[in-house]
Design a protein around this motif. Structure first.
Motif, PDB file in Angstrom:
ATOM      1  N   TRP A  15      -5.867 -14.152  -7.669  1.00  0.00           N
ATOM      2  CA  TRP A  15      -5.282 -12.831  -7.903  1.00  0.00           C
ATOM      3  C   TRP A  15      -3.930 -12.694  -7.199  1.00  0.00           C
ATOM      4  N   ARG A  16      -3.854 -13.150  -5.950  1.00  0.00           N
ATOM      5  CA  ARG A  16      -2.590 -13.057  -5.201  1.00  0.00           C
ATOM      6  C   ARG A  16      -1.496 -13.882  -5.874  1.00  0.00           C
ATOM      7  N   LYS A  17      -1.869 -15.087  -6.292  1.00  0.00           N
ATOM      8  CA  LYS A  17      -0.902 -15.965  -6.946  1.00  0.00           C
ATOM      9  C   LYS A  17      -0.440 -15.360  -8.265  1.00  0.00           C
ATOM     10  N   GLY A  18      -1.394 -14.848  -9.052  1.00  0.00           N
ATOM     11  CA  GLY A  18      -1.056 -14.244 -10.337  1.00  0.00           C
ATOM     12  C   GLY A  18      -0.234 -12.981 -10.181  1.00  0.00           C
ATOM     13  N   SER A  19      -0.562 -12.162  -9.186  1.00  0.00           N
ATOM     14  CA  SER A  19       0.179 -10.921  -8.950  1.00  0.00           C
ATOM     15  C   SER A  19       1.630 -11.205  -8.584  1.00  0.00           C
ATOM     16  N   GLN A  20       1.841 -12.237  -7.759  1.00  0.00           N
ATOM     17  CA  GLN A  20       3.207 -12.598  -7.383  1.00  0.00           C
ATOM     18  C   GLN A  20       4.000 -13.075  -8.590  1.00  0.00           C
ATOM     19  N   LEU A  21       3.338 -13.858  -9.447  1.00  0.00           N
ATOM     20  CA  LEU A  21       4.002 -14.341 -10.664  1.00  0.00           C
ATOM     21  C   LEU A  21       4.370 -13.176 -11.576  1.00  0.00           C
ATOM     22  N   VAL A  22       3.466 -12.228 -11.705  1.00  0.00           N
ATOM     23  CA  VAL A  22       3.720 -11.054 -12.543  1.00  0.00           C
ATOM     24  C   VAL A  22       4.914 -10.263 -12.010  1.00  0.00           C
ATOM     25  N   MET A  23       4.956 -10.045 -10.704  1.00  0.00           N
ATOM     26  CA  MET A  23       6.054  -9.273 -10.132  1.00  0.00           C
ATOM     27  C   MET A  23       7.385 -10.002 -10.261  1.00  0.00           C
ATOM     28  N   ASP A  24       7.390 -11.315 -10.008  1.00  0.00           N
ATOM     29  CA  ASP A  24       8.624 -12.092 -10.138  1.00  0.00           C
ATOM     30  C   ASP A  24       9.129 -12.051 -11.592  1.00  0.00           C
ATOM     31  N   THR A  25       8.207 -12.179 -12.535  1.00  0.00           N
ATOM     32  CA  THR A  25       8.578 -12.184 -13.951  1.00  0.00           C
ATOM     33  C   THR A  25       9.040 -10.801 -14.405  1.00  0.00           C
ATOM     34  N   THR A  26       8.374  -9.771 -13.910  1.00  0.00           N
ATOM     35  CA  THR A  26       8.764  -8.397 -14.235  1.00  0.00           C
ATOM     36  C   THR A  26      10.165  -8.101 -13.724  1.00  0.00           C
ATOM     37  N   HIS A  27      10.460  -8.520 -12.504  1.00  0.00           N
ATOM     38  CA  HIS A  27      11.789  -8.301 -11.941  1.00  0.00           C
ATOM     39  C   HIS A  27      12.857  -9.047 -12.746  1.00  0.00           C
ATOM     40  N   TYR A  28      12.505 -10.233 -13.229  1.00  0.00           N
ATOM     41  CA  TYR A  28      13.445 -10.993 -14.056  1.00  0.00           C
ATOM     42  C   TYR A  28      13.748 -10.227 -15.349  1.00  0.00           C
ATOM     43  N   ALA A  29      12.701  -9.675 -15.974  1.00  0.00           N
ATOM     44  CA  ALA A  29      12.893  -8.896 -17.199  1.00  0.00           C
ATOM     45  C   ALA A  29      13.760  -7.669 -16.934  1.00  0.00           C
ATOM     46  N   GLN A  30      13.553  -7.039 -15.794  1.00  0.00           N
ATOM     47  CA  GLN A  30      14.335  -5.848 -15.445  1.00  0.00           C
ATOM     48  C   GLN A  30      15.793  -6.206 -15.175  1.00  0.00           C
ATOM     49  N   ARG A  31      16.026  -7.390 -14.634  1.00  0.00           N
ATOM     50  CA  ARG A  31      17.415  -7.830 -14.427  1.00  0.00           C
ATOM     51  C   ARG A  31      18.127  -8.078 -15.754  1.00  0.00           C
ATOM     52  N   LEU A  32      17.341  -8.340 -16.800  1.00  0.00           N
ATOM     53  CA  LEU A  32      17.920  -8.488 -18.134  1.00  0.00           C
ATOM     54  C   LEU A  32      18.167  -7.136 -18.789  1.00  0.00           C
ATOM     55  N   GLY A  33      17.862  -6.068 -18.061  1.00  0.00           N
ATOM     56  CA  GLY A  33      18.094  -4.723 -18.572  1.00  0.00           C
ATOM     57  C   GLY A  33      16.960  -4.187 -19.421  1.00  0.00           C
ATOM     58  N   ARG A  34      15.767  -4.748 -19.285  1.00  0.00           N
ATOM     59  CA  ARG A  34      14.636  -4.330 -20.095  1.00  0.00           C
ATOM     60  C   ARG A  34      13.620  -3.519 -19.311  1.00  0.00           C
ATOM     61  N   VAL A  35      12.925  -2.637 -20.013  1.00  0.00           N
ATOM     62  CA  VAL A  35      11.809  -1.907 -19.416  1.00  0.00           C
ATOM     63  C   VAL A  35      10.630  -2.863 -19.355  1.00  0.00           C
ATOM     64  N   ALA A  36      10.149  -3.139 -18.154  1.00  0.00           N
ATOM     65  CA  ALA A  36       9.056  -4.096 -17.974  1.00  0.00           C
ATOM     66  C   ALA A  36       8.030  -3.530 -16.998  1.00  0.00           C
ATOM     67  N   LYS A  37       6.767  -3.661 -17.355  1.00  0.00           N
ATOM     68  CA  LYS A  37       5.689  -3.129 -16.538  1.00  0.00           C
ATOM     69  C   LYS A  37       4.719  -4.253 -16.160  1.00  0.00           C
ATOM     70  N   PRO A  38       4.377  -4.355 -14.850  1.00  0.00           N
ATOM     71  CA  PRO A  38       3.457  -5.410 -14.416  1.00  0.00           C
ATOM     72  C   PRO A  38       2.003  -5.023 -14.674  1.00  0.00           C
ATOM     73  N   LEU A  39       1.182  -6.031 -14.911  1.00  0.00           N
ATOM     74  CA  LEU A  39      -0.223  -5.779 -15.204  1.00  0.00           C
ATOM     75  C   LEU A  39      -1.048  -6.990 -14.768  1.00  0.00           C
ATOM     76  N   THR A  40      -1.985  -6.767 -13.862  1.00  0.00           N
ATOM     77  CA  THR A  40      -2.878  -7.830 -13.408  1.00  0.00           C
ATOM     78  C   THR A  40      -4.307  -7.415 -13.670  1.00  0.00           C
ATOM     79  N   VAL A  41      -5.059  -8.293 -14.319  1.00  0.00           N
ATOM     80  CA  VAL A  41      -6.428  -7.979 -14.734  1.00  0.00           C
ATOM     81  C   VAL A  41      -7.359  -9.081 -14.267  1.00  0.00           C
ATOM     82  N   THR A  42      -8.574  -8.701 -13.850  1.00  0.00           N
ATOM     83  CA  THR A  42      -9.630  -9.660 -13.518  1.00  0.00           C
ATOM     84  C   THR A  42     -10.717  -9.559 -14.575  1.00  0.00           C
ATOM     85  N   SER A  43     -11.096 -10.714 -15.135  1.00  0.00           N
ATOM     86  CA  SER A  43     -12.074 -10.702 -16.210  1.00  0.00           C
ATOM     87  C   SER A  43     -12.824 -12.024 -16.253  1.00  0.00           C
TER      88      SER A  43
END
Length: 296
Positions: free
Chosen positions: A63-91
Motif C-alpha cells: 500500500w505504501r509503495k502503491g500510494s507513493q507511485l500514485v502521488m508521484d504520477t498524479t503530480h506529473y499529470a498536474q505538471r502537464l496542466g491536467r486535473v488529476a485525482k489520486p486513488l488507492t484501493v485495497t482488494s
C-alpha cells in the motif's frame, strides 16, 4: 445516389474521465503522457493503484509503495496542466477493483500497461489486463512502452479491408494532432493479389483519411504475410496503434495472433485499443467474418 453514413466527430469522442491504472514506476508516467495526448483540458485523470489483499505486513508495504507511485504520477499529470485525482484501493481482486472503480467514476477509458513479451502463458497468468479488457463497459487501451511518448515523431496504424473503426481512427488523429508527429495508415496485400486489390486498398485508405482532421500519409505494402508486411512498414515508427483481431476473445491471445506477434517484434511502443464491446458480441462478429473469409 447512396448517402455516406454519418461518422462521429472527434468532439463527440472526447473522454471526460480516464482511469489510469499504475503498477510499474517505469511506465506510469508514459500512461499519463498517452492520456495527455488523446484528451483535452476538460478530461479528469483518475490515477489508481490497487493493493492486493494479503497479510498485514505485506499489504502495508504494498500500500505504501502503491500510494507513493500514485502521488508521484498524479503530480506529473498536474505538471502537464491536467486535473488529476489520486486513488488507492485495497482488494482481493485487482481486475474487479479496476472495473468497479471505472463504473463508479463513469470512466470513458481505462489505460493499462503491459510488461514483458505477450505469450499465451503470460496472457493467462496476467488476469488483470485480460479480465479488464474482456469485462470493462468502457474503452480500454493497453500500452506496451518502449520509447518516450513525449518524443514521438511517427505514428502508424494498420488498416484492414473492413470498415475502419471511427474511434480508433480518432485516437490516431488525436495523437498526430497533439504530438505534431507524422501519421501513416498502412494496408498489407498478400498472396500475389491482383491490381484490383491494390485499387480497393487505396479506396480503404482514402475512406479512412476522409474521416480524419489531420493530414496523414498512406502506404500499401505487398508481402507474403500480413505480419511480415506490418513489420516492414513499422520500421521507423515510434508508436503503433493496433486494434483487436477476431481471436482476442480467447484467453491464449491478448489482442489476437497478428497483433500479439507484431507487438513482440517491433522496436516501437504499441497502443492496443479496444472500444467498448461485449466479449460475446465480438466473438460472434469474429466468427461471422471468419466464415465469410473462408468462402470468399
Amino acid at each position: 445516389m447512396t448517402e455516406k453514413a454519418e461518422v462521429p466527430s472527434l468532439e463527440e469522442l472526447n473522454y471526460e474521465n480516464v482511469l489510469i491504472s499504475v503498477a510499474n514506476p517505469e511506465t506510469a508516467k508514459q500512461l499519463v503522457t498517452l492520456a495527455h495526448l488523446i484528451t483535452d483540458s476538460r478530461t479528469t485523470f483518475h490515477v489508481m493503484n490497487v493493493t492486493q489483499s494479503g497479510s498485514f505486513p505485506e499489504e502495508e508495504r504494498s500500500w505504501r509503495k502503491g500510494s507513493q507511485l500514485v502521488m508521484d504520477t498524479t503530480h506529473y499529470a498536474q505538471r502537464l496542466g491536467r486535473v488529476a485525482k489520486p486513488l488507492t484501493v485495497t482488494s482481493s481482486s485487482i481486475p474487479n477493483a479496476i472495473i468497479n472503480t471505472a463504473d463508479e467514476l463513469g470512466a470513458d477509458l481505462i489505460l493499462l500497461g503491459w510488461f514483458g513479451r505477450i505469450t499465451s502463458v503470460a496472457v493467462r497468468r496476467s488476469s488483470v489486463v485480460n479480465k479488464v479488457m474482456h469485462r470493462a463497459s468502457c474503452d480500454v487501451a493497453v500500452l506496451k512502452s518502449r520509447k518516450e511518448l513525449g518524443k514521438v515523431k511517427k505514428v502508424m496504424m494498420p488498416l484492414g479491408p473492413n470498415n475502419p473503426r471511427p474511434k480508433r481512427l480518432s485516437l490516431v488523429d488525436k495523437l498526430v494532432g497533439q504530438s505534431g508527429a507524422e501519421g501513416e495508415l498502412v494496408h498489407v496485400l498478400t498472396g500475389g493479389q491482383e491490381a484490383k486489390s491494390g485499387e480497393e486498398a487505396a479506396g480503404y485508405l482514402e475512406e479512412a483519411l476522409d474521416l480524419m482532421e489531420n493530414s496523414l500519409d498512406t502506404r500499401i505494402v505487398t508481402s507474403d504475410s500480413v505480419l511480415d508486411g506490418l513489420l516492414t512498414a513499422a520500421e521507423g515508427a515510434d508508436l503503433l496503434v493496433l486494434g483487436p483481431g477476431r481471436e482476442w476473445v480467447f484467453n491464449r491471445f491478448l489482442f489476437g495472433r497478428t497483433a500479439d506477434n507484431l507487438t513482440n517484434r517491433v522496436e516501437s511502443s504499441v497502443v492496443m485499443f479496444k472500444g467498448k464491446e461485449h466479449k460475446m458480441v465480438a466473438w460472434s462478429r469474429g466468427l461471422i467474418k471468419a466464415i465469410r473469409d473462408l468462402f470468399s
